[in-house]
Design a protein around this motif. Structure first.
Motif, PDB file in Angstrom:
ATOM      1  N   UNK A   1     -54.763 -20.138  42.335  1.00  0.00           N
ATOM      2  CA  UNK A   1     -53.536 -20.766  41.802  1.00  0.00           C
ATOM      3  C   UNK A   1     -53.844 -22.198  41.404  1.00  0.00           C
ATOM      4  N   UNK A   2     -54.564 -22.347  40.280  1.00  0.00           N
ATOM      5  CA  UNK A   2     -55.032 -23.671  39.892  1.00  0.00           C
ATOM      6  C   UNK A   2     -54.398 -24.119  38.579  1.00  0.00           C
ATOM      7  N   UNK A   3     -54.182 -25.425  38.494  1.00  0.00           N
ATOM      8  CA  UNK A   3     -53.703 -26.055  37.258  1.00  0.00           C
ATOM      9  C   UNK A   3     -54.722 -27.147  36.954  1.00  0.00           C
ATOM     10  N   UNK A   4     -55.128 -27.298  35.681  1.00  0.00           N
ATOM     11  CA  UNK A   4     -56.230 -28.232  35.424  1.00  0.00           C
ATOM     12  C   UNK A   4     -55.811 -29.422  34.555  1.00  0.00           C
ATOM     13  N   UNK A   5     -56.463 -30.553  34.860  1.00  0.00           N
ATOM     14  CA  UNK A   5     -56.215 -31.812  34.141  1.00  0.00           C
ATOM     15  C   UNK A   5     -57.579 -32.405  33.808  1.00  0.00           C
ATOM     16  N   UNK A   6     -57.865 -32.501  32.509  1.00  0.00           N
ATOM     17  CA  UNK A   6     -59.196 -33.012  32.110  1.00  0.00           C
ATOM     18  C   UNK A   6     -59.308 -34.511  32.322  1.00  0.00           C
ATOM     19  N   UNK A   7     -58.205 -35.164  32.663  1.00  0.00           N
ATOM     20  CA  UNK A   7     -58.270 -36.569  33.053  1.00  0.00           C
ATOM     21  C   UNK A   7     -58.060 -37.560  31.920  1.00  0.00           C
ATOM     22  N   UNK A   8     -58.200 -37.117  30.683  1.00  0.00           N
ATOM     23  CA  UNK A   8     -58.095 -38.078  29.585  1.00  0.00           C
ATOM     24  C   UNK A   8     -56.657 -38.517  29.379  1.00  0.00           C
ATOM     25  N   UNK A   9     -56.481 -39.836  29.192  1.00  0.00           N
ATOM     26  CA  UNK A   9     -55.158 -40.361  28.846  1.00  0.00           C
ATOM     27  C   UNK A   9     -55.211 -41.004  27.455  1.00  0.00           C
ATOM     28  N   UNK A  10     -56.322 -40.764  26.741  1.00  0.00           N
ATOM     29  CA  UNK A  10     -56.419 -41.172  25.345  1.00  0.00           C
ATOM     30  C   UNK A  10     -55.858 -40.016  24.510  1.00  0.00           C
ATOM     31  N   UNK A  11     -54.943 -40.330  23.586  1.00  0.00           N
ATOM     32  CA  UNK A  11     -54.192 -39.265  22.906  1.00  0.00           C
ATOM     33  C   UNK A  11     -55.125 -38.282  22.217  1.00  0.00           C
ATOM     34  N   UNK A  12     -56.058 -38.811  21.409  1.00  0.00           N
ATOM     35  CA  UNK A  12     -56.921 -37.921  20.631  1.00  0.00           C
ATOM     36  C   UNK A  12     -57.761 -37.036  21.559  1.00  0.00           C
ATOM     37  N   UNK A  13     -58.319 -37.677  22.608  1.00  0.00           N
ATOM     38  CA  UNK A  13     -59.179 -36.916  23.520  1.00  0.00           C
ATOM     39  C   UNK A  13     -58.374 -35.884  24.308  1.00  0.00           C
ATOM     40  N   UNK A  14     -57.172 -36.283  24.734  1.00  0.00           N
ATOM     41  CA  UNK A  14     -56.343 -35.348  25.515  1.00  0.00           C
ATOM     42  C   UNK A  14     -55.953 -34.141  24.663  1.00  0.00           C
ATOM     43  N   UNK A  15     -55.653 -34.395  23.397  1.00  0.00           N
ATOM     44  CA  UNK A  15     -55.290 -33.309  22.479  1.00  0.00           C
ATOM     45  C   UNK A  15     -56.493 -32.377  22.280  1.00  0.00           C
TER      46      UNK A  15
ATOM     47  N   UNK B   1     -50.274 -32.095  31.467  1.00  0.00           N
ATOM     48  CA  UNK B   1     -50.484 -33.268  30.608  1.00  0.00           C
ATOM     49  C   UNK B   1     -49.505 -34.373  31.005  1.00  0.00           C
ATOM     50  N   UNK B   2     -49.909 -35.604  30.782  1.00  0.00           N
ATOM     51  CA  UNK B   2     -49.123 -36.756  31.240  1.00  0.00           C
ATOM     52  C   UNK B   2     -48.786 -37.711  30.104  1.00  0.00           C
ATOM     53  N   UNK B   3     -47.840 -37.343  29.230  1.00  0.00           N
ATOM     54  CA  UNK B   3     -47.404 -38.296  28.208  1.00  0.00           C
ATOM     55  C   UNK B   3     -46.932 -39.610  28.822  1.00  0.00           C
ATOM     56  N   UNK B   4     -46.403 -39.546  30.063  1.00  0.00           N
ATOM     57  CA  UNK B   4     -45.900 -40.759  30.718  1.00  0.00           C
ATOM     58  C   UNK B   4     -47.006 -41.772  30.990  1.00  0.00           C
ATOM     59  N   UNK B   5     -48.247 -41.322  31.017  1.00  0.00           N
ATOM     60  CA  UNK B   5     -49.357 -42.254  31.264  1.00  0.00           C
ATOM     61  C   UNK B   5     -50.075 -42.595  29.969  1.00  0.00           C
ATOM     62  N   UNK B   6     -49.517 -42.167  28.839  1.00  0.00           N
ATOM     63  CA  UNK B   6     -50.194 -42.371  27.554  1.00  0.00           C
ATOM     64  C   UNK B   6     -49.340 -43.145  26.559  1.00  0.00           C
ATOM     65  N   UNK B   7     -48.125 -43.505  26.943  1.00  0.00           N
ATOM     66  CA  UNK B   7     -47.229 -44.158  25.991  1.00  0.00           C
ATOM     67  C   UNK B   7     -46.523 -45.323  26.665  1.00  0.00           C
ATOM     68  N   UNK B   8     -46.104 -46.297  25.855  1.00  0.00           N
ATOM     69  CA  UNK B   8     -45.413 -47.453  26.416  1.00  0.00           C
ATOM     70  C   UNK B   8     -43.941 -47.477  26.021  1.00  0.00           C
ATOM     71  N   UNK B   9     -43.513 -46.515  25.217  1.00  0.00           N
ATOM     72  CA  UNK B   9     -42.086 -46.456  24.900  1.00  0.00           C
ATOM     73  C   UNK B   9     -41.647 -44.999  24.801  1.00  0.00           C
ATOM     74  N   UNK B  10     -40.327 -44.814  24.863  1.00  0.00           N
ATOM     75  CA  UNK B  10     -39.769 -43.457  24.947  1.00  0.00           C
ATOM     76  C   UNK B  10     -40.093 -42.629  23.699  1.00  0.00           C
ATOM     77  N   UNK B  11     -40.039 -43.270  22.524  1.00  0.00           N
ATOM     78  CA  UNK B  11     -40.280 -42.515  21.278  1.00  0.00           C
ATOM     79  C   UNK B  11     -41.680 -41.904  21.274  1.00  0.00           C
ATOM     80  N   UNK B  12     -42.663 -42.741  21.594  1.00  0.00           N
ATOM     81  CA  UNK B  12     -44.050 -42.253  21.579  1.00  0.00           C
ATOM     82  C   UNK B  12     -44.241 -41.181  22.657  1.00  0.00           C
TER      83      UNK B  12
ATOM     84  N   UNK C   1     -49.193 -26.652  29.866  1.00  0.00           N
ATOM     85  CA  UNK C   1     -48.330 -25.745  30.623  1.00  0.00           C
ATOM     86  C   UNK C   1     -47.293 -26.536  31.423  1.00  0.00           C
ATOM     87  N   UNK C   2     -47.662 -27.794  31.750  1.00  0.00           N
ATOM     88  CA  UNK C   2     -46.687 -28.720  32.355  1.00  0.00           C
ATOM     89  C   UNK C   2     -46.836 -30.030  31.593  1.00  0.00           C
ATOM     90  N   UNK C   3     -45.724 -30.661  31.249  1.00  0.00           N
ATOM     91  CA  UNK C   3     -45.810 -31.985  30.638  1.00  0.00           C
ATOM     92  C   UNK C   3     -44.929 -32.929  31.455  1.00  0.00           C
TER      93      UNK C   3
END
Ligand code: SF4
Length: 445
Positions: free
Chosen positions: A227-241, A265-276, A290-292
């Protein structure tokens, strides 16, 4: 490594009995190899073959269940890269993050606000599922905040801490809610793995690259944890994508079992405003988070994300439908008008919405047209006059009303004669072509 269709075929009974729903054992083997069938669909596989096939028949991305109650989620279990190839099955779970140093009254206020973010759309209740609690350094506070969320709300939990003792305390307080433990790293994989094994809870794994995930998931699978969920660790948008796509491709096309798990995925750690942040969350919903996790729930970002998710995680080959039958709108009585339309969900919700808006109580008959809209159903012969007439007879509307007038959609005007033949004592009235004209039409009667 996954087996090929031919390798699977060699292990099947080869009787072509069709009980699995396909004509031959070979066809079943091919479906099994591509993740489109379940081994349980064949009742005749020997125990020995079942053992050998167990791994091959596992979905290329394993399903993981998180949470309990109405907001529990299964994530993963996807079988295609592109939605149009078949369908995406398990919608991205949407989470918001809180820090464990949040004040009690602020947490309660937040939960009340978040709980109210529920939207009815085409018969579904759209709402977010999870809260991610981030350990701010005080193990007691971390466990207390997690416990409050688990006990006082429907939300399910992602427990975020690098501290094994803090995680153990939070797990103890919330394990009844089947939270996701986030996350085992190279440093903590043994301890977090042991905790997940002991509690049976799902476990997230975080590395500093896609490659870095492989030894960690291999180790955990070796410990018996799947029962594993994986996170590659990148918080750079291009790399995370890129990572999302590499992981999905590796699992589906490369048969890479080490990466065959749902992602977080963690959009909250990759953006400084709500729109982004909203834009990034939308990207991860489409590909392939699978989870954002968002920094907060705000209706102006959450509603479009929930709608996007609804649109992406529906089967593109099957239109959304509502059940055939009689629908009451606004407490109709025996004198209320009777309208009929098709069971395409969008048609139903637009028409019923306009009738409701007119404030004229009415009976709305919904005829099964296999999810086609009025004009398409008429053109395909699924909204023909005799069919409509027979449906009106058998649906039981005549027992609910005194009059005998049926209002049909303007686009189906050409079937009036056929309906009249089937319902000789009824008056068939042609209504407006477009639903927005219904209120004026109903009020003018
Ligand atoms: Fe073959 Fe089993 Fe399917 Fe029968 S049910 S056709 S034995 S795979």
């Amino acid at each position: 490594m996954a087996l090929t269709g031919i390798q699977i075929f060699k292990l099947l009974p080869k009787t072509n009995c069709k009980e699995c729903g396909v004509p031959t054992c070979l066809a079943f083997a091919m479906n099994l190899a591509s993740g489109k069938a379940s081994l349980d669909d064949c009742p005749y596989v020997s125990d020995e073959a079942r053992e050998q096939l167990a791994e091959a028949s596992a979905p290329p991305i394993l399903p993981v269940q998180i949470g309990k109650g109405v907001r529990k989620r299964t994530i993963g279990s996807e079988t295609v890269l592109y939605r149009h190839e078949k369908t995406f099955y398990n919608p991205t779970a949407i989470a918001a993050k809180v820090s464990s140093d949040i004040k009690d009254k602020d947490l309660k206020a937040k939960l009340a606000t978040w709980n109210a973010f529920q939207y009815e759309r085409v018969g579904f209740n759209l709402r977010p599922e999870m809260v991610a609690v981030a350990d701010a350094g005080d193990a007691k506070a971390f466990a207390k905040v997690a416990k409050t969320i688990a006990e006082t709300s429907e939300f399910n939990l992602i427990l975020m801490s690098e501290n094994v003792d803090a995680m153990k305390a939070a797990v103890e307080a919330t394990s009844f809610k089947n939270p996701l433990i986030y996350a085992a790293t190279e440093k903590t994989v043994d301890d977090f793995g042991a905790l997940a094994k002991e509690t049976g809870l799902p476990l997230a794994v975080k590395a500093d690259s896609v490659e870095g995930l492989i030894p960690l998931t291999d180790k955990l699978v070796g410990m018996g944890i799947k029962n594993l969920v994986i996170d590659s660790g990148s918080r750079d948008v291009k790399q995370a994508f890129e990572d999302q796509i590499v992981i999905r491709r590796a699992a589906l096309k490369g048969g890479n079992r080490s990466l065959g798990f749902p992602t977080i995925a963690f959009p909250c750690e990759m953006a400084t405003n709500l729109d982004t942040e909203t834009m990034l969350a939308a990207m991860f919903i489409a590909k392939y988070g699978a989870i954002t996790v968002l920094s907060d729930f705000a209706t102006e970002s959450l509603f479009p994300l929930l709608l996007e998710r609804l649109n992406i995680f529906t089967d593109p080959q099957r239109p959304m439908t509502v059940t055939e039958g009689i629908y009451e709108i606004g407490n109709p009585d025996e004198n209320s008008p009777v309208l009929i339309t098709t069971n395409f969900a969008l048609t139903y919700f637009i028409v019923s919405g306009e009738i409701e808006g007119s404030k004229v109580p009415a009976w709305l008959l919904i005829k099964d047209t296999e999810g086609l809209s009025v004009l398409t159903a008429w053109a395909a012969g699924k909204f023909a006059g005799d069919d409509v007439g027979m449906f009106v007879k058998k649906c039981g509307i005549a027992d609910k009303i005194k009059h005998k007038e049926l209002i049909i959609p303007g686009y189906a005007a050409s079937i009036v004669g056929e309906i009249e033949e089937e319902l000789p004592d009824w008056t068939i009235t042609v209504g407006p072509r477009e639903a927005p004209h219904l209120p004026a039409f109903l009020k003018a009667r």
